[in-house]
Design a protein around this motif. Sequence first.
Motif, PDB file in Angstrom:
ATOM      1  N   ILE A 133      25.199  38.438  35.670  1.00 50.26           N
ATOM      2  CA  ILE A 133      26.308  39.143  36.301  1.00 50.26           C
ATOM      3  C   ILE A 133      26.294  38.832  37.789  1.00 50.26           C
ATOM      4  CG2 ILE A 133      27.263  41.411  36.859  1.00 50.26           C
ATOM      5  CD1 ILE A 133      26.056  42.416  34.214  1.00 50.26           C
ATOM      6  N   PRO A 134      27.354  38.222  38.314  1.00 51.15           N
ATOM      7  CA  PRO A 134      27.356  37.841  39.730  1.00 51.15           C
ATOM      8  C   PRO A 134      27.335  39.055  40.654  1.00 51.15           C
ATOM      9  CG  PRO A 134      29.527  37.528  38.778  1.00 51.15           C
ATOM     10  CD  PRO A 134      28.617  37.868  37.646  1.00 51.15           C
ATOM     11  N   GLN A 135      26.713  38.869  41.807  1.00 50.26           N
ATOM     12  CA  GLN A 135      26.680  39.930  42.818  1.00 50.26           C
ATOM     13  C   GLN A 135      27.852  39.715  43.781  1.00 50.26           C
ATOM     14  OE1 GLN A 135      24.434  42.517  42.750  1.00 50.26           O
ATOM     15  NE2 GLN A 135      23.837  41.586  40.786  1.00 50.26           N
ATOM     16  N   LEU A 136      28.805  40.607  43.750  1.00 49.40           N
ATOM     17  CA  LEU A 136      29.980  40.495  44.618  1.00 49.40           C
ATOM     18  C   LEU A 136      29.795  41.362  45.853  1.00 49.40           C
ATOM     19  CD1 LEU A 136      32.822  40.700  41.952  1.00 49.40           C
ATOM     20  CD2 LEU A 136      31.680  38.659  42.826  1.00 49.40           C
ATOM     21  N   ASP A 137      30.435  40.954  46.937  1.00 52.42           N
ATOM     22  CA  ASP A 137      30.308  41.754  48.157  1.00 52.42           C
ATOM     23  C   ASP A 137      31.216  42.976  48.081  1.00 52.42           C
ATOM     24  OD1 ASP A 137      32.936  41.082  48.966  1.00 52.42           O
ATOM     25  OD2 ASP A 137      32.237  39.239  49.932  1.00 52.42           O
ATOM     26  N   SER A 138      31.122  43.771  49.090  1.00 54.84           N
ATOM     27  CA  SER A 138      31.849  45.049  49.087  1.00 54.84           C
ATOM     28  C   SER A 138      33.360  44.878  49.136  1.00 54.84           C
ATOM     29  CB  SER A 138      31.400  45.901  50.278  1.00 54.84           C
ATOM     30  OG  SER A 138      31.636  45.202  51.504  1.00 54.84           O
ATOM     31  N   LYS A 139      33.821  43.672  49.482  1.00 50.85           N
ATOM     32  CA  LYS A 139      35.256  43.420  49.563  1.00 50.85           C
ATOM     33  C   LYS A 139      35.848  42.899  48.247  1.00 50.85           C
ATOM     34  CE  LYS A 139      35.039  42.326  54.520  1.00 50.85           C
ATOM     35  NZ  LYS A 139      35.304  41.289  55.545  1.00 50.85           N
ATOM     36  N   ALA A 140      35.019  42.811  47.225  1.00 53.65           N
ATOM     37  CA  ALA A 140      35.498  42.302  45.934  1.00 53.65           C
ATOM     38  C   ALA A 140      36.607  43.197  45.385  1.00 53.65           C
ATOM     39  CB  ALA A 140      34.351  42.226  44.937  1.00 53.65           C
ATOM     40  N   ALA A 395      41.009  38.174  33.219  1.00 53.87           N
ATOM     41  CA  ALA A 395      40.525  39.213  34.136  1.00 53.87           C
ATOM     42  C   ALA A 395      39.089  38.934  34.544  1.00 53.87           C
ATOM     43  CB  ALA A 395      40.639  40.586  33.483  1.00 53.87           C
ATOM     44  N   GLY A 396      38.255  38.541  33.563  1.00 45.77           N
ATOM     45  CA  GLY A 396      36.860  38.235  33.864  1.00 45.77           C
ATOM     46  C   GLY A 396      36.719  37.051  34.798  1.00 45.77           C
ATOM     47  N   ILE A 397      37.530  36.015  34.600  1.00 43.20           N
ATOM     48  CA  ILE A 397      37.481  34.837  35.480  1.00 43.20           C
ATOM     49  C   ILE A 397      37.899  35.220  36.899  1.00 43.20           C
ATOM     50  CG2 ILE A 397      38.574  32.620  35.980  1.00 43.20           C
ATOM     51  CD1 ILE A 397      38.672  32.143  32.937  1.00 43.20           C
ATOM     52  N   LEU A 398      39.009  35.937  37.029  1.00 44.36           N
ATOM     53  CA  LEU A 398      39.494  36.312  38.356  1.00 44.36           C
ATOM     54  C   LEU A 398      38.457  37.141  39.115  1.00 44.36           C
ATOM     55  CD1 LEU A 398      43.225  37.272  37.604  1.00 44.36           C
ATOM     56  CD2 LEU A 398      42.350  35.107  38.507  1.00 44.36           C
ATOM     57  N   GLU A 399      37.838  38.085  38.431  1.00 39.40           N
ATOM     58  CA  GLU A 399      36.913  38.994  39.108  1.00 39.40           C
ATOM     59  C   GLU A 399      35.547  38.363  39.347  1.00 39.40           C
ATOM     60  OE1 GLU A 399      39.028  43.047  37.369  1.00 39.40           O
ATOM     61  OE2 GLU A 399      36.894  42.705  36.998  1.00 39.40           O
ATOM     62  N   ASN A 400      35.019  37.666  38.355  1.00 43.25           N
ATOM     63  CA  ASN A 400      33.661  37.127  38.470  1.00 43.25           C
ATOM     64  C   ASN A 400      33.592  35.853  39.297  1.00 43.25           C
ATOM     65  OD1 ASN A 400      32.532  39.183  36.931  1.00 43.25           O
ATOM     66  ND2 ASN A 400      32.901  38.114  35.009  1.00 43.25           N
ATOM     67  N   TYR A 401      34.716  35.146  39.411  1.00 43.87           N
ATOM     68  CA  TYR A 401      34.729  33.876  40.148  1.00 43.87           C
ATOM     69  C   TYR A 401      35.346  34.013  41.547  1.00 43.87           C
ATOM     70  CZ  TYR A 401      33.172  30.779  36.339  1.00 43.87           C
ATOM     71  OH  TYR A 401      32.430  30.127  35.375  1.00 43.87           O
ATOM     72  N   GLN A 402      35.609  35.234  41.984  1.00 42.68           N
ATOM     73  CA  GLN A 402      36.239  35.401  43.291  1.00 42.68           C
ATOM     74  C   GLN A 402      35.238  35.125  44.422  1.00 42.68           C
ATOM     75  OE1 GLN A 402      37.230  39.582  44.484  1.00 42.68           O
ATOM     76  NE2 GLN A 402      36.411  40.140  42.455  1.00 42.68           N
ATOM     77  N   THR A 403      35.717  34.450  45.453  1.00 44.99           N
ATOM     78  CA  THR A 403      34.939  34.156  46.654  1.00 44.99           C
ATOM     79  C   THR A 403      35.816  34.426  47.868  1.00 44.99           C
ATOM     80  OG1 THR A 403      35.643  31.839  46.886  1.00 44.99           O
ATOM     81  CG2 THR A 403      33.783  32.277  45.400  1.00 44.99           C
ATOM     82  N   GLU A 404      35.249  34.310  49.048  1.00 42.56           N
ATOM     83  CA  GLU A 404      36.042  34.507  50.262  1.00 42.56           C
ATOM     84  C   GLU A 404      37.130  33.439  50.389  1.00 42.56           C
ATOM     85  OE1 GLU A 404      33.616  34.755  53.701  1.00 42.56           O
ATOM     86  OE2 GLU A 404      32.625  36.635  53.092  1.00 42.56           O
ATOM     87  N   ALA A 405      36.842  32.228  49.858  1.00 46.58           N
ATOM     88  CA  ALA A 405      37.801  31.115  49.975  1.00 46.58           C
ATOM     89  C   ALA A 405      38.884  31.170  48.907  1.00 46.58           C
ATOM     90  CB  ALA A 405      37.064  29.783  49.888  1.00 46.58           C
TER      91      ALA A 405
END
Length: 423
Positions: A133-140, A395-405
């Motif tokens: 499970i990826p660790q997302l930052d607080s802005k996710a 939904a899983g791709i959008l959320e788990n693969y999100q980055t700042e870029a």
Amino acid sequence: MLQLQAIRENKEDILRALKKRNLDASPLLNSVVELDEKRRGIQTKLDNTLAESNKLSKEIGMLFKSGKAQEANALKEQTAALKDLSKELGEALNSTANELQTVLYQIPNVPHDSVPAGDSEEDNEEIFREGDIPQLDSKALPHWELAKKYDIIDFELGVKITGAGFPVYKGKGARLQRALISYFLDKNTEAGYQEIQVPHLVNEASGYGTGQLPDKEGQMYHVQADDLYLIPTAEVPVTNLFRDNILQESEFPICYTAYTPCFRREAGSYGAHVRGLNRLHQFDKVELVRVEHPDHSYAALDGMVAHVKTLLRELKLPYRILRLCGGDLGFTAALTYDFEVFSTAQDRWLEISSVSNFEAYQTNRLKLRFKDGNGKSQLAHTLNGSSLALPRVLAGILENYQTEAGIQIPEVLVPYTGFDILN
């Protein structure tokens, strides 16, 4: 639909098994036995009446040939009475058979021995988990906010056109949808499934054949003017390809894959847990359907589970597999494995696939049989599985693969999308 012979011969075993579904089926099974005995009794009387009528008809013919018209006419009065009785018995037989069928439609499939007892989804049994499970930052962000941010899914426009639960996919969002469909179909055909395109509406017989009718949960969209139903899954039209068929044993296994839109009313679905893509009235899905020899259906089920695992591994999404308990098991299924992907931004698991063995429950409704090596007719087994349902995968791709870029595209999808980041 359960087989009458099985109910007559194994009534107590079936009652015990159905208790896993938290169902006391004794009134239903008792009614089946009583109606079947009544039907058999009427059938015997009808057969005897018809036989007597045929016998008298032959005697009448012989009497007329012998010049005994008076005796022949006397017998004709008896045959007229027998014809009236036959008509009454025929109507009673049809009425009893219909009543019996109605009761049989109310009895769910018998759970497999491995199905755990339980009341609800809380009692489902986790049997496998894979992926970090990826660790997302607080802005996710959750996927519905990402969709708005990158202008790839417009939920409000869908409400304007149709209503809630009918999103509009735009630009790269639409291309990503198409990429997922093509990827799933390609993987399925590589695994030996034949791709097929089927109608998106079915008739009433098809709905009854696979168990969507009677519509106990109010999920089917009904086009009343034509008495047709929008499909809730490709399982319905694909499985009904074999309705009323007699197959040869050499034809197994029969493996199909199909992409269709799916339509479900999902009555009573409200609240935050159904926000965004979590639950829709129209969504895209790629389906697997198998028709199998009864001796091989559970090995086929294991193979389908392994295949769906491969898809999620290649997409690099964290997932788990649940064996559904009796209280959460679908009406027609004997055993179901649910796949769930972890939604990091929502911090919850989302169901993305169900893989099920229906054993002979659907084929008994469908009258789908095969000739074994001895020429004996037997019911086949049917299975189906989502491979995969798109909304929650997306939904899983959008959320788990999100980055700042932006949102990175899973590597296996890049050849299909033509881009590797969504920004």
